[in-house]
Motif scaffolding. Structure first.
Motif, PDB file in Angstrom:
ATOM      1  N   ALA A 117       0.831  -1.194   0.000  1.00 56.34           N
ATOM      2  CA  ALA A 117       0.000   0.000   0.000  1.00 56.34           C
ATOM      3  C   ALA A 117       0.867   1.246   0.000  1.00 56.34           C
ATOM      4  N   THR A 118       0.472   2.199  -0.829  1.00 58.88           N
ATOM      5  CA  THR A 118       1.242   3.433  -0.878  1.00 58.88           C
ATOM      6  C   THR A 118       0.496   4.512  -0.118  1.00 58.88           C
ATOM      7  N   THR A 137     -16.081  15.439  -6.579  1.00 57.42           N
ATOM      8  CA  THR A 137     -15.646  15.303  -7.968  1.00 57.42           C
ATOM      9  C   THR A 137     -15.328  13.848  -8.268  1.00 57.42           C
ATOM     10  N   LYS A 138     -14.213  13.381  -7.707  1.00 53.43           N
ATOM     11  CA  LYS A 138     -13.776  12.022  -8.019  1.00 53.43           C
ATOM     12  C   LYS A 138     -14.737  10.983  -7.440  1.00 53.43           C
ATOM     13  N   TYR A 139     -15.221  11.249  -6.237  1.00 49.72           N
ATOM     14  CA  TYR A 139     -16.081  10.273  -5.578  1.00 49.72           C
ATOM     15  C   TYR A 139     -17.547  10.675  -5.584  1.00 49.72           C
ATOM     16  N   MET A 140     -17.905  11.549  -6.531  1.00 48.30           N
ATOM     17  CA  MET A 140     -19.287  12.021  -6.629  1.00 48.30           C
ATOM     18  C   MET A 140     -20.278  10.854  -6.695  1.00 48.30           C
ATOM     19  N   TYR A 141     -19.918   9.869  -7.498  1.00 50.61           N
ATOM     20  CA  TYR A 141     -20.806   8.719  -7.704  1.00 50.61           C
ATOM     21  C   TYR A 141     -21.103   8.022  -6.380  1.00 50.61           C
ATOM     22  N   LEU A 142     -20.028   7.751  -5.613  1.00 50.88           N
ATOM     23  CA  LEU A 142     -20.223   7.065  -4.332  1.00 50.88           C
ATOM     24  C   LEU A 142     -20.978   7.950  -3.351  1.00 50.88           C
ATOM     25  N   VAL A 145     -24.610   7.678  -4.142  1.00 49.69           N
ATOM     26  CA  VAL A 145     -25.175   6.386  -3.734  1.00 49.69           C
ATOM     27  C   VAL A 145     -25.323   6.350  -2.219  1.00 49.69           C
ATOM     28  N   ALA A 146     -24.351   6.917  -1.511  1.00 53.89           N
ATOM     29  CA  ALA A 146     -24.458   6.965  -0.053  1.00 53.89           C
ATOM     30  C   ALA A 146     -25.713   7.735   0.347  1.00 53.89           C
ATOM     31  N   LEU A 148     -28.475   7.886  -1.344  1.00 55.84           N
ATOM     32  CA  LEU A 148     -29.639   7.006  -1.554  1.00 55.84           C
ATOM     33  C   LEU A 148     -29.750   5.995  -0.417  1.00 55.84           C
ATOM     34  N   ILE A 149     -28.601   5.480   0.045  1.00 56.34           N
ATOM     35  CA  ILE A 149     -28.646   4.490   1.133  1.00 56.34           C
ATOM     36  C   ILE A 149     -29.231   5.124   2.391  1.00 56.34           C
TER      37      ILE A 149
ATOM     38  N   MET B   1     -11.713  17.224 -11.910  1.00 59.39           N
ATOM     39  CA  MET B   1     -12.412  16.366 -12.858  1.00 59.39           C
ATOM     40  C   MET B   1     -13.877  16.758 -12.919  1.00 59.39           C
ATOM     41  N   PHE B   3     -17.803  16.588 -14.598  1.00 60.08           N
ATOM     42  CA  PHE B   3     -18.668  15.553 -15.150  1.00 60.08           C
ATOM     43  C   PHE B   3     -19.019  15.847 -16.577  1.00 60.08           C
ATOM     44  N   PHE B  67     -17.583   7.524 -14.323  1.00 54.39           N
ATOM     45  CA  PHE B  67     -17.279   7.968 -12.958  1.00 54.39           C
ATOM     46  C   PHE B  67     -15.886   7.525 -12.525  1.00 54.39           C
ATOM     47  N   MET B 134     -20.980  -0.131  -1.995  1.00 51.29           N
ATOM     48  CA  MET B 134     -22.134   0.768  -2.008  1.00 51.29           C
ATOM     49  C   MET B 134     -23.320   0.105  -2.706  1.00 51.29           C
ATOM     50  N   LEU B 138     -26.928  -0.684  -0.980  1.00 53.53           N
ATOM     51  CA  LEU B 138     -28.159  -0.092  -1.522  1.00 53.53           C
ATOM     52  C   LEU B 138     -29.144  -1.187  -1.922  1.00 53.53           C
ATOM     53  N   GLY B 183      -5.219  -3.221   1.054  1.00 58.37           N
ATOM     54  CA  GLY B 183      -3.930  -3.054   1.715  1.00 58.37           C
ATOM     55  C   GLY B 183      -2.795  -3.653   0.906  1.00 58.37           C
ATOM     56  N   GLY B 186      -3.003  -1.752  -2.921  1.00 55.44           N
ATOM     57  CA  GLY B 186      -2.829  -0.306  -2.926  1.00 55.44           C
ATOM     58  C   GLY B 186      -3.820   0.407  -3.817  1.00 55.44           C
TER      59      GLY B 186
END
Lengths: 217, 485
Positions: A117-118, A137-142, A145-146, A148-149, B1, B3, B67, B134, B138, B183, B186
């Motif tokens: 792991a780095t 931005t990068k994790y917008m999708y997750l 979804v969070a 919605l959960i 980034m 969309f 995404f 996720m 869901l 882990g 990475g």
């Protein structure tokens, strides 16, 4: 120097309150000590520069989880002395599990299992800002979804617990505000020397029912 | 980034369904009187699923990642999503019927099913450990709630609680495994994991993590020895909910398992193959032997689905494109067999009360000849009798296993299918060779006729469309094995 001082202060209080969570007799005290432990853990996070985690710990764990615990402890009729009865019996097992956990932590710290792991490079910006840079931005999708959960959790909790019962009295604010004083309050002259029980029962009854039921539907 | 449309277009069906679910929240909350509103929400959901199928079919056929590589839209995703959409459509359609004591007339039912559907589709498209988790949550959370939806029934609450506790346990195992994999590698990206596995030898911790992840997913597909929840949840849940459980979620979980093993761990098939062989043998045995003693048909269907998962895992264990295609063919048959069988189980009522004992089917051929023929077809297909859909599923799965050198697995599979045929045939015997003095209710709602008719048509005519199915599954299998990367 001053950092070390605060470290030992926070760490000491945290360990002590962690111990108190387990040993205190009153479950409400346990939860309060748990909250204290969370606060001190937040202090430790601030010391290592993770201010976002510290904030999160206070907001989520203290603000929501611990208060929820407190509600559960105080509102549910749980016999805690009964739950505690097996303490001696389960102590050896608990010690073994705890020992394994300690061993694993030490092994992970000094072993070279996770060499692959780095670590991300530390940047010059604060970690709140660093999180903010990627989470929308990068994790917008997750992130979506969070959301919605969480919506599912809300709908689920409401639909499982809300029931339509017969004879439930609900407050109707509009009806309460619209009625006049004359409909609600009745002035009864009480002769001096007599207690309220001796009054004509009809008068008392009507006063009571109107004041209690007046605005309820 | 920022969309772009390239992110949105591959996920258009999911985005549409999620948006619709949000609108349905409002309809459910402000739609007024309960039973009528529940029907309205269900009908709107059905329309929404139909539109989602249209969007899926209209969508760009080119494999694409969206995404930031977390969402994969390829021909594999297309095939499995189509199955899940059709299965959920059938389950929702079957929940639209006259009221009975095993019904759930809450608008939240269809709403939660829609959200679970979005979760299933996200699972199928997951291309990242985070997206995988996720998607699973869901999908699972709404299903826990609908299992416990009949709050005045103790069994339903028990089913919901059991499902929730074991589901949470499996999520924990999955997360623990995922953390170990992350882990070591990475990265959480499936392609990144696959790339990091191609070089050098494997640390033990990685194998441990992989086994934990596969076990966590085995819970979701209810493969033995992680199957304990299935019979209780199937039996205790309201029948429309059991219908859904029997059709859709396992397809999504199987798809996720395929994407994880073939995609992320594709380089080390020899490592996970042995785990899947063990799961497969255990599931086939538990499913076939456990069902024999059952008296409740919902419980029997639970064991039957455990066995089906065992057969499907046999194809997965092969680790070849042929194996993946076999699993897809198997799951296709599974969806339609489940829909058809439950279209009949939902009709098992006497005086408006649900009657779910197997002996209640006695003499069905006299009282309801058409239903008896329908159930006959479903049972023959589940037992794997040619030329029905179930036979082709088993054929391609075992063929792939033999080609991959897993001959003992295939032999055990065939033996267990013979054992399993016993309890399917017992139902047929009860229907055709026994008499009853307490016939089931005569009324057959149109929706049940429709679902049963379509399922029967698909199962009976499966051999006619086999060429098309084979082409689609082969393309999907190649996409799964790395065509998209």
């Amino acid at each position: 120097m001053i950092e070390a001082l605060f470290f030992y202060l926070f760490a000491g209080i945290m360990l002590a309150s962690g111990l108190m969570v387990v040993v205190s007799r009153n479950p409400v005290y346990s939860v309060l000590f748990l909250i204290l432990a969370f606060f001190n853990a937040a202090g430790l996070f601030v010391l290592i520069g993770a201010e976002f985690l510290a904030m999160l710990l206070v907001v989520v764990y203290v603000g929501a989880v611990a208060v929820l615990f407190l509600f559960v402890v105080m509102m549910l009729d749980i016999n805690f002395s009964e739950m505690r009865a097996g303490f001696q019996k389960y102590l050896p097992l608990g010690l073994i599990v705890g020992g394994i956990l300690v061993f694993e932590l030490v092994a992970a710290m000094y072993g070279d299992v996770f060499k692959g792991a780095t670590l991300p490079e530390a940047m010059d910006i604060s970690n709140t800002r660093a999180l903010g840079n990627v989470i929308y931005t990068k994790y917008m999708y997750l992130f979506q979804v969070a959301g919605l959960i969480l919506l599912v959790a809300m709908i689920g909790a409401i639909s499982l617990t809300m029931r339509k019962r017969e004879g439930v009295r609900r407050q109707s604010v509009a009806a309460q505000n619209l009625r006049s004083r004359a409909e609600t309050v009745e002035v009864v002259s009480v002769p001096s020397g007599s207690s309220p029980e001796n009054l004509s029962t009809a008068a008392v009854k009507s006063t009571k029912t109107t004041s209690r039921n007046g605005g309820n539907t | 980034m920022a969309f772009q449309m390239t992110d949105i277009i591959p996920a258009l069906p999911e985005i549409f369904l999620a948006g619709l679910a949000l609108v349905l929240v409002l309809v459910a909350a402000f739609g007024g009187e309960e039973a009528g509103n529940a029907r309205r929400v269900t009908r709107l959901s059905l329309v929404g699923i139909a539109i989602a199928v249209f969007l899926l079919v209209q969508g760009d056929a080119m494999p694409s990642l969206a995404f930031g590589g977390m969402f994969a839209a390829d021909s594999f995703a297309f095939y499995m999503k189509a199955l899940v959409l059709v299965g959920t459509f059938a389950a929702l359609l079957l929940s639209l019927r006259p009221e009975g004591n095993d019904d759930i007339n809450k608008p939240e039912f269809a709403l939660l099913v829609m959200l679970a559907l979005v979760g299933m589709m996200l699972m199928i498209s997951a291309d990242d450990l985070l997206a995988l988790y996720m998607g699973i949550e869901l999908q699972s959370l709404p299903l826990y709630v609908v299992a416990a939806m009949r709050t005045n029934s103790l069994r339903s609450s028990e089913a919901g609680l059991k499902y929730f506790l074991l589901g949470a346990l499996s999520s924990g195992m999955l997360l623990y495994g995922a953390s170990l994999v992350y882990g070591i590698c990475g990265t959480t990206d499936f392609a990144g994991i696959a790339a990091s596995l191609s070089s050098g030898d494997l640390p033990v911790a990685f194998i441990v993590g992989m086994v934990f992840m596969v076990s966590g997913l085995a819970f979701k597909v209810s493969a033995a020895p992680f199957h304990m929840w299935t019979p209780d949840v199937y039996e205790g849940s309201p029948t429309p909910v059991t219908t859904l459980f029997a059709i859709a979620p396992k397809v999504a979980a199987m798809a996720l398992l395929m994407r994880l093993t073939y995609g992320a761990f594709g380089q080390i098939a020899d490592q996970w193959s042995q785990v899947l062989v063990a799961l497969s043998i255990a599931s086939m045995a538990v499913g076939a032997l456990g069902a024999i003693m059952q008296t409740d048909i919902k419980r029997m269907m639970a064991y039957s689905s455990i066995a089906h998962m065992g057969y499907a895992l046999a194809g997965l264990a092969a680790g070849t494109p042929a194996g993946a295609a076999g699993v897809m063919i198997y799951m296709t048959g599974y969806v339609f067999m489940g829909a058809g069988t439950f279209a009949i189980i939902l009709l098992m009522r006497r005086d408006g009360q649900a009657a779910t004992k197997i002996v209640d089917l006695k003499g069905l051929s006299r009282t309801h000849p058409l239903l008896a023929i329908g159930l006959l077809v479903m049972m023959f297909s589940m037992a794997g009798i040619p030329p029905l859909a179930g036979f082709f599923g088993k054929w391609y799965v075992f063929l792939a296993a033999v080609q991959a050198g897993l001959v003992p697995l295939a032999v055990i599979g065939v033996v267990m299918s013979v054992v399993g045929a016993f309890y399917y045939l017992r139902i047929i015997r009860l229907m055709y060779f026994e008499d009853t003095d307490a016939p089931l209710d005569a009324e057959i709602p149109a929706v049940n006729k429709l679902v049963l008719g379509v399922s029967m048509a698909v199962i009976l005519l499966f051999f006619a469309g086999l060429g098309g199915v084979l082409t689609a599954t082969d393309t999907a299998a190649i996409a799964l094995m790395g065509g998209a990367r």
